[in-house]
Design an enzyme around this catalytic site. Structure first.
Site, mmCIF file in Angstrom:
data_model
loop_
_atom_site.group_PDB
_atom_site.id
_atom_site.type_symbol
_atom_site.label_atom_id
_atom_site.label_comp_id
_atom_site.label_asym_id
_atom_site.label_seq_id
_atom_site.Cartn_x
_atom_site.Cartn_y
_atom_site.Cartn_z
ATOM 1 N N LYS A 72 2.680 7.395 1.954
ATOM 2 C CA LYS A 72 1.855 6.320 1.202
ATOM 3 C C LYS A 72 0.260 6.390 0.595
ATOM 4 O O LYS A 72 -0.330 6.094 0.416
ATOM 5 C CB LYS A 72 2.515 5.575 1.327
ATOM 6 C CG LYS A 72 4.282 4.598 0.379
ATOM 7 C CD LYS A 72 4.866 3.819 1.137
ATOM 8 C CE LYS A 72 5.730 3.484 0.064
ATOM 9 N NZ LYS A 72 6.301 2.369 0.600
ATOM 10 N N ASP A 108 5.038 -2.537 -4.267
ATOM 11 C CA ASP A 108 5.483 -2.573 -3.189
ATOM 12 C C ASP A 108 5.331 -4.445 -3.261
ATOM 13 O O ASP A 108 5.692 -5.698 -3.057
ATOM 14 C CB ASP A 108 5.024 -2.215 -1.766
ATOM 15 C CG ASP A 108 6.424 -0.606 -1.951
ATOM 16 O OD1 ASP A 108 6.797 -0.528 -2.637
ATOM 17 O OD2 ASP A 108 5.242 0.527 -1.444
#
Ligand code: ATR
Length: 287
Positions: A72, A108
């Site tokens: 990420k 997210d």
């Protein structure tokens, strides 16, 4: 399962490991429900192969990818464009191939916000107690600060909580209070708190009898969120429900992050319930 044709649009997820990801079942169920000629594939990509995998997105005309642990953060310098929120958080979980330009987003943290908003929780001016100061906490803390909430961050390792509070203070007016995760500080932090968010792994399988918060500190005025979705109802959520608090489970947040990525790749509203049911089935949570 969708039938793949010469016209099928490809999306997927890169991570290491990848075999436990719920994303393929969620997205493929959503494509099928909407009759979209898309397929979503898992790609096991090791750290040293990440640059090649990103180049491959363009070369293979993959329309979009999710990015999971451990890529990420490392994926950011490999992209052409970065969404401002993803830049602030410093993590990308969604790549969109915009006609050969690779754009990085973070769904997210907005997924967490959607989970709260879909349950009617308004955050402006609210007092939020966040447990944990890792990657998940960072995204959640940033969007909560952006929504105008007032934050207290408790973490086992105080320096990490202080570091996160300082990062948030660079972008937003109010600096969150940072404290060590202890019973005394939990009692202090929960006094007057509207929302409690657990971003630590405490209570996750196999340690399902653990909870980060003693039950006696919970009250009916709280909204309690847990990012852990394995089990679906953690001990924290069970005790919060017993105390009369509203609860939001980790699966809602997971499905919302997927739904927001789906909307970027397809331009269509994601069928949230279809995606959630597919994940529930894959996790074996069906009653
Ligand atoms: P993630 O990206 O999922 O947030 P992470 O960056 O490893 O993962 O962060 C895990 C978080 O859970 C951290 O806040 C960690 O606390 P430390 O910073 O002190 O390590 C917290 N955590 C993990 N296990 C814990 C435990 N047994 N008790 C309390 N906190 C715990």
């Amino acid at each position: 399962m969708n039938s793949i044709t010469g016209k099928t649009v490809i999306c997927g997820i890169i991570g290491d490991p990848i075999e436990h990801s719920m994303s393929p079942v969620m997205h493929n169920a959503a494509f099928e429900a909407l009759g979209l000629d898309y397929a979503y594939l898992p790609f096991h990509v090791r750290q040293e192969e990440l640059p090649g995998a990103v180049v491959g997105i363009r070369a293979l005309n993959v329309v979009g990818l999710n990015v999971t642990i451990p890529h990420k953060v490392a994926v950011i310098p490999l992209l052409d464009k970065l969404d401002p929120l993803a830049e602030k958080i410093g993590a990308v979980n969604t790549i969109v191939n915009e006609s050969g330009v690779l754009a990085g987003y973070n769904t997210d943290a907005p997924g967490f916000m959607q989970a709260l908003q879909s349950k009617g929780v308004d955050l402006e001016g609210k007092n939020i107690l966040i447990l944990g100061a890792g990657g998940a906490s960072k995204g959640i803390s940033f969007v909560l600060a952006e929504a105008g909430a007032s934050l207290v961050i408790l973490n086992r390792t105080l320096t990490r909580a202080e570091e996160l509070a300082s990062q948030i203070a660079q972008y937003y007016h109010r600096k969150p209070e940072a404290m060590t995760l202890s019973e005394e500080n939990l009692a202090r932090g929960l006094d007057g708190a509207d929302v409690l968010v657990n971003t630590t792994s405490v209570g996750m399988v196999p340690d399902v009898n653990q909870t980060p918060v003693p039950a006696r500190l919970l009250n009916p005025n709280l909204v309690v969120c847990d990012i852990v979705y394995n089990p679906l109802e953690t001990r924290l959520l069970r005790e919060a429900r017993a105390a009369g608090a509203r609860t939001i489970d980790g699966l809602d947040m997971l499905v919302w992050q997927g739904a927001l990525a789906f909307e970027k790749w397809t331009g269509q509203k994601a069928p949230f319930e279809v995606m959630k049911q597919a994940a529930i089935k894959a996790l074996g949570y069906e009653k």
